[in-house]
Design a protein around this motif. Structure first.
Motif, PDB file in Angstrom:
ATOM      1  N   SER A 230      35.737  41.790  46.750  1.00 57.79           N
ATOM      2  CA  SER A 230      37.028  42.737  46.780  1.00 57.79           C
ATOM      3  C   SER A 230      37.030  42.800  45.153  1.00 57.79           C
ATOM      4  N   ASN A 231      38.074  43.590  44.693  1.00 56.36           N
ATOM      5  CA  ASN A 231      38.345  43.914  43.424  1.00 56.36           C
ATOM      6  C   ASN A 231      39.153  42.788  42.868  1.00 56.36           C
ATOM      7  N   GLU A 232      38.797  41.796  41.973  1.00 58.91           N
ATOM      8  CA  GLU A 232      39.719  40.743  41.512  1.00 58.91           C
ATOM      9  C   GLU A 232      39.841  40.980  39.952  1.00 58.91           C
ATOM     10  N   LYS A 233      38.830  41.622  39.022  1.00 55.25           N
ATOM     11  CA  LYS A 233      39.231  41.803  37.765  1.00 55.25           C
ATOM     12  C   LYS A 233      40.170  42.921  37.437  1.00 55.25           C
ATOM     13  N   ASP A 234      40.207  43.944  38.314  1.00 55.76           N
ATOM     14  CA  ASP A 234      40.654  45.290  37.915  1.00 55.76           C
ATOM     15  C   ASP A 234      42.037  45.612  38.709  1.00 55.76           C
ATOM     16  N   LEU A 235      42.371  44.762  39.601  1.00 54.48           N
ATOM     17  CA  LEU A 235      43.436  45.046  40.521  1.00 54.48           C
ATOM     18  C   LEU A 235      44.458  43.884  40.250  1.00 54.48           C
ATOM     19  N   LYS A 236      45.801  44.141  39.909  1.00 50.96           N
ATOM     20  CA  LYS A 236      46.717  43.156  39.855  1.00 50.96           C
ATOM     21  C   LYS A 236      47.269  42.942  41.411  1.00 50.96           C
ATOM     22  N   PRO A 237      47.741  41.567  41.577  1.00 51.03           N
ATOM     23  CA  PRO A 237      48.566  41.430  42.720  1.00 51.03           C
ATOM     24  C   PRO A 237      49.385  42.223  43.179  1.00 51.03           C
ATOM     25  N   PHE A 238      49.548  42.743  44.637  1.00 48.72           N
ATOM     26  CA  PHE A 238      50.817  43.523  44.873  1.00 48.72           C
ATOM     27  C   PHE A 238      52.209  42.927  45.010  1.00 48.72           C
ATOM     28  N   VAL A 239      52.175  41.664  45.348  1.00 53.87           N
ATOM     29  CA  VAL A 239      53.427  40.731  45.710  1.00 53.87           C
ATOM     30  C   VAL A 239      53.290  39.561  44.951  1.00 53.87           C
ATOM     31  N   ARG A 306      38.103  31.903  37.705  1.00 49.91           N
ATOM     32  CA  ARG A 306      38.807  31.260  38.394  1.00 49.91           C
ATOM     33  C   ARG A 306      40.317  31.669  38.778  1.00 49.91           C
ATOM     34  N   TYR A 307      40.987  32.119  37.705  1.00 50.86           N
ATOM     35  CA  TYR A 307      42.213  32.590  37.505  1.00 50.86           C
ATOM     36  C   TYR A 307      42.391  33.884  38.613  1.00 50.86           C
ATOM     37  N   PHE A 308      41.328  34.702  38.379  1.00 52.92           N
ATOM     38  CA  PHE A 308      41.414  35.941  39.080  1.00 52.92           C
ATOM     39  C   PHE A 308      41.200  35.707  40.709  1.00 52.92           C
ATOM     40  N   SER A 309      40.530  34.768  40.832  1.00 55.14           N
ATOM     41  CA  SER A 309      40.317  34.556  42.599  1.00 55.14           C
ATOM     42  C   SER A 309      41.484  33.767  42.908  1.00 55.14           C
ATOM     43  N   ARG A 310      42.231  32.973  42.251  1.00 57.13           N
ATOM     44  CA  ARG A 310      43.278  32.409  42.800  1.00 57.13           C
ATOM     45  C   ARG A 310      44.546  33.532  42.693  1.00 57.13           C
ATOM     46  N   PHE A 348      26.967  41.288  44.467  1.00 56.92           N
ATOM     47  CA  PHE A 348      27.852  42.115  43.710  1.00 56.92           C
ATOM     48  C   PHE A 348      28.184  41.566  42.195  1.00 56.92           C
ATOM     49  N   GLU A 349      28.156  40.110  42.276  1.00 60.64           N
ATOM     50  CA  GLU A 349      28.446  39.517  40.957  1.00 60.64           C
ATOM     51  C   GLU A 349      27.413  39.809  39.875  1.00 60.64           C
ATOM     52  N   ASN A 354      29.851  40.955  33.225  1.00 59.74           N
ATOM     53  CA  ASN A 354      30.273  39.536  33.061  1.00 59.74           C
ATOM     54  C   ASN A 354      30.590  38.652  34.395  1.00 59.74           C
ATOM     55  N   SER A 355      29.720  39.233  35.319  1.00 61.74           N
ATOM     56  CA  SER A 355      29.752  38.602  36.897  1.00 61.74           C
ATOM     57  C   SER A 355      31.039  38.535  37.327  1.00 61.74           C
ATOM     58  N   ILE A 356      32.012  39.159  37.158  1.00 62.91           N
ATOM     59  CA  ILE A 356      33.252  39.297  38.042  1.00 62.91           C
ATOM     60  C   ILE A 356      33.532  40.890  38.380  1.00 62.91           C
ATOM     61  N   ILE A 357      33.657  40.700  39.820  1.00 67.45           N
ATOM     62  CA  ILE A 357      33.861  42.049  40.511  1.00 67.45           C
ATOM     63  C   ILE A 357      35.094  42.869  40.001  1.00 67.45           C
TER      64      ILE A 357
END
Length: 640
Positions: A230-239, A306-310, A348-349, A354-357
Motif C-alpha cells: 500500500s501507499n505508505e510514504k505519500d498518503l496521509k492517514p484519513f482518520v 517505521r513511522y510511515f508503517s505505524r 515493490f520496495e 529509498n525502498s519505501i512504497i
C-alpha cells in the motif's frame, strides 16, 4: 449461485457465474461482477490451469482487462512457453474480502486447478461481510457461515429479493461508481488500532485464510499467497483520533507548532515538536505520519519507514491492511507445505525510491499503477518458477523488461485508468480538488477513454473504434496492439489470433506471426493457417517445424497448389541440413540447400546459404551464378 456456469456461447466451456457474489451481499444492488474468462470443462493435457482469488487490486482496478496482474502473467507465460496452454482464470471481485476467498476456494477445487494465486486483505474491514462494513451481518463468524449456507436456497433468496424491493420502495440509496461505492460499503469510519472491532477484523482474516489454505492443502493443490502493498510514504492517514482529555491541549499545541515549523521548512524543529507531541500521545496517526515525513526529508530513512508503517496501522479509516495481516500470511504459508509465500512487498520496495512504497508504484491508497501490476505479476511468476511448477528448458524466457515493453495495453486503457482514479480522488475519503485542466480530452485515444469511463461506450466498442482509427492511419503496430489486447480478453476466439498474425506479417514480424498462427491453428486447424505456417517457417529456414503443417496442408488440400513437390523439397532440405551439421565445411551441401530454397522461390533461404558458401569459397561459380540470378530482373518477377 454456483461459482461457475456453462458458457452461453459454447457448452464445452465454463465461465464465472455473474451472480456468484450475490451470496455475500445483503444489498444486491452493490453486488459486484467479475471477469468472463471461459475455460474448458475438460482440461487439455497440455494446459496449466491457474485460478486467481482476491479483491479490487487482484482484478486490476482501475485498468481491469490487461492491466490486471493475471493478464501480465498470462502474456508472459504464453510467450515464454509458446507450445503450452495456460488458463489463468481470475475469480476476483471488487468490494469483497476473505469470506469470498474461502467460499470460492471451496468450489474451484473440483475444476482441475494446477495452482491457486491469492492476493487479498485490504478489504477485510469494509468489504462484503467485513466487520466495519454496511454489509456486515454479525460479529459471530459461525453465524455468518450459517447465513452464507442458507443463501444457497431459493426460499432465502426470495426473502432477500423481497427485502430489497421493499427497501428500494422506501427510498434506499442506490450505489454508483467511483468513490460513492467506497462510502456505501463503510459503516464504521473510525476503527481505532487494537480496538475490539480492529481485532475482530484481524481474526476474521486469520480464520478465513486458515480455512482456505487448509482446504487446498487437503487436495494438495499448490497455493501462492502474496503479502500486501500500500501507499505508505505519500498518503496521509484519513482518520486520526484526538488525544486523551488530560493531554489534549498540550498535544494540540505541540502538534500545531510542528505543522507550522514543517510549513516553514524548518525540518529539525518540526521533527522536535512532532516527537514531543508523540510522547504525549503515540496513537495519533497524522502526528506519526509527519514524524515519518520529517525523518524522510532529513535522510533518516529507516526511522521514516517505521513511522510511515505505524501511521498506516493507526489510521482509523481502514482502507489499507495493517501490517499484522502480512504477518499472518507469512505464518500460514509456513504452516502448510503446499503453500508458497510470495514477497511482493519486498519487490515493490526494491523498485521504490529509498525502498519505501509511495506514489511511484501506487495510484492512491492500495491500487498499483501499470508498472506496479507488472511487478505483482513478476512476484507470482518467480514464485511459480521457484516452486518448479514452470521449468525453463531452452532458456527463451520473456524477461520483466521485455514484458514491460511488449505487454499489449492500449493508450485508451491506460488513460481510462487514470481518469477513473481522478474521479475516485474527487470523492470521499480523498476529497481532492481537481481543476478543469487536470487532464486533456483532445486526441482520439483521450476521447475514447473518456467515453469509456463515462459509460457512453462499452470497452469492446471503444477498442473497435480505436482499431479502426489506427488502420485508417496505417499505424499497423498500434492496430496490432489493440488486437493482441483482444486476444487476451477473448482467448477462445480464433479470429483475433488470425488478425494479430496477419498484422504481424504486414509488419514483417515473422516470429510473432508464427506465434499467433500456431495459437489459431491449435484452436481451429485449417488449410490456410497451415499454409501460412509452413511458408513462414521455410522463410525462416526452419524446415523441420514447417513439415507438420505441410503434412496437414497436403492431407487437407482444397487448393490448386502442388504441395507434393514442396513437401519433397522440404524433406530434402531437412536431410541436407542434418548432413551439414556433421560436415560444416561441405560447400556442395550448402549449394544444394541454396538450390532447394531457390526452387521454392524462397529468396531469403537461398541467399542465406549462398553467403555461407562464399565465406568458405569466395570464387565458387555455382554460388556466384545464383547471386547474379537472384539480383536479376528475371527473379524479381517471381513469387517469393
Amino acid at each position: 449461485m454456483d461459482l461457475f456456469v456453462e458458457c452461453p456461447d459454447d457448452k464445452d466451456y465454463y465461465v464465472l457465474n455473474p451472480d456468484a457474489s450475490r451470496k455475500y451481499f445483503t444489498n444486491q444492488k452493490i453486488a459486484t461482477r467479475g471477469n468472463v474468462e471461459p475455460f474448458k470443462k475438460k482440461k487439455d493435457k497440455n494446459t496449466m490451469r491457474i485460478f486467481v482469488l482476491g479483491e479490487s487490486t487482484t482484478i486490476g482496478y482501475p485498468y481491469f482487462h490487461n492491466g490486471s496482474f493475471h493478464r501480465w502473467l498470462q502474456y508472459r507465460l504464453t510467450h515464454t512457453f509458446p507450445d503450452r496452454n495456460f488458463d489463468v482464470i481470475n475469480l476476483s471481485l471488487t468490494a469483497v474480502n476473505s469470506y469470498t476467498t474461502y467460499g470460492f476456494a471451496r468450489e474451484l477445487i473440483d475444476y482441475e486447478p494446477d495452482a491457486v494465486l491469492i492476493y487479498t486483505g485490504h478489504n477485510e474491514y469494509y468489504g462484503a461481510l467485513g466487520v466495519g462494513s454496511t454489509e456486515q451481518i454479525s460479529g459471530i463468524p459461525q453465524l455468518v457461515d450459517l447465513i452464507l449456507y442458507l443463501r444457497q436456497f431459493r426460499l432465502v433468496q426470495l426473502l432477500t429479493n423481497g427485502y430489497e424491493t421493499i427497501r428500494r420502495s422506501i427510498g434506499g440509496e442506490e450505489p454508483s461508481a467511483g468513490g460513492t461505492r467506497m462510502k456505501l460499503m463503510v459503516a464504521d469510519q473510525q476503527i481505532p488500532y487494537q480496538s475490539m472491532l480492529y481485532k475482530q477484523g484481524v481474526e476474521q482474516f486469520r480464520r478465513n485464510m486458515d480455512r482456505t489454505l487448509q482446504l487446498l492443502a487437503k487436495r494438495a493443490i499448490p497455493v501462492f499467497v502474496s503479502n500486501l502493498v500500500s501507499n505508505e510514504k505519500d498518503l496521509k492517514p484519513f482518520v486520526s483520533f484526538p488525544a486523551e482529555t488530560g493531554n489534549l491541549l498540550p498535544f494540540n499545541k505541540t502538534y500545531n507548532l510542528g505543522l507550522t515549523a514543517l510549513t516553514r521548512g524548518n525540518l529539525p524543529l518540526a521533527y522536535s515538536y512532532f516527537n514531543a507531541a508523540n510522547r504525549l500521545d503515540s496513537s495519533h496517526a497524522l502526528c506519526t505520519y509527519y514524524l515519518g515525513r520529517t525523518a524522510y526529508l532529513q535522510g533518516n530513512l529507516g526511522q521514516a519507514k517505521r513511522y510511515f508503517s505505524r501511521a498506516k496501522d493507526l489510521d482509523g479509516l481502514r482502507f489499507r491492511a495493517p501490517d499484522v495481516l502480512n504477518t499472518i500470511i507469512r505464518q500460514l504459508c509456513q504452516q502448510y507445505k503446499n503453500t508458497h509465500f510470495v514477497d511482493t512487498k519486498a519487490l515493490f520496495e526494491s523498485h521504490s525510491v529509498n525502498s519505501i512504497i509511495g506514489d511511484e508504484l501506487i495510484l492512491e491508497h492500495v491500487h498499483p499503477d501499470l508498472k506496479g501490476y507488472a511487478l505483482l505479476s513478476d512476484a507470482f511468476y518467480n514464485a511459480l518458477k521457484q516452486a518448479k511448477l514452470i521449468t525453463l528448458q531452452d532458456g527463451q524466457e520473456m524477461s520483466l523488461a521485455q514484458l514491460l515493453r511488449d505487454m499489449p495495453i492500449t493508450k485508451v486503457d491506460s488513460l481510462a485508468g487514470l481518469y477513473k482514479v481522478a474521479n475516485l480522488k474527487r470523492n470521499w475519503p480523498f476529497n481532492e480538488a481537481m481543476s478543469a485542466q487536470s487532464f486533456a480530452v483532445e486526441s482520439v485515444e483521450e476521447k475514447l477513454a473518456y467515453s469509456l469511463v463515462k459509460q457512453q461506450l462499452s470497452w469492446s466498442d471503444a477498442l473497435s473504434d480505436l482499431y479502426d482509427f489506427y488502420m485508417r492511419s496505417r499505424a499497423l503496430s498500434k492496430a496490432r496492439q489493440v488486437v493482441e489486447t483482444l486476444v487476451l480478453e477473448y482467448s477462445t476466439d480464433v479470429r483475433y489470433y488470425e488478425k494479430a498474425a496477419m498484422l504481424s506479417g504486414e509488419l514483417n514480424d515473422r516470429e510473432t506471426a508464427i506465434f499467433y498462427f500456431k495459437k489459431a491453428f491449435a484452436l481451429a486447424p485449417t488449410f490456410d493457417k497451415a499454409r501460412h505456417l509452413f511458408v513462414l517457417y521455410l522463410q525462416l529456414d526452419r524446415p523441420s517445424e514447417a513439415l507438420p503443417y505441410l503434412n496437414y496442408a497436403s492431407q487437407n488440400n482444397q487448393s490448386q497448389f502442388d504441395l507434393g513437390s514442396v513437401k519433397a523439397t522440404t524433406e530434402q532440405i531437412i536431410s541436407l541440413k542434418q548432413r551439414y551439421l556433421i560436415d560444416s565445411t561441405n560447400v556442395s551441401l550448402l549449394n544444394q540447400i541454396a538450390n532447394a530454397y531457390y526452387r521454392m522461390d524462397n529468396a531469403k533461404g537461398a541467399s542465406k546459404y549462398i553467403q555461407k558458401v562464399l565465406r568458405i569459397d569466395a570464387a565458387n561459380k555455382e554460388a556466384l551464378s545464383m547471386v547474379a540470378y537472384l539480383n536479376s530482373n528475371r527473379w524479381e518477377g517471381r513469387t517469393r
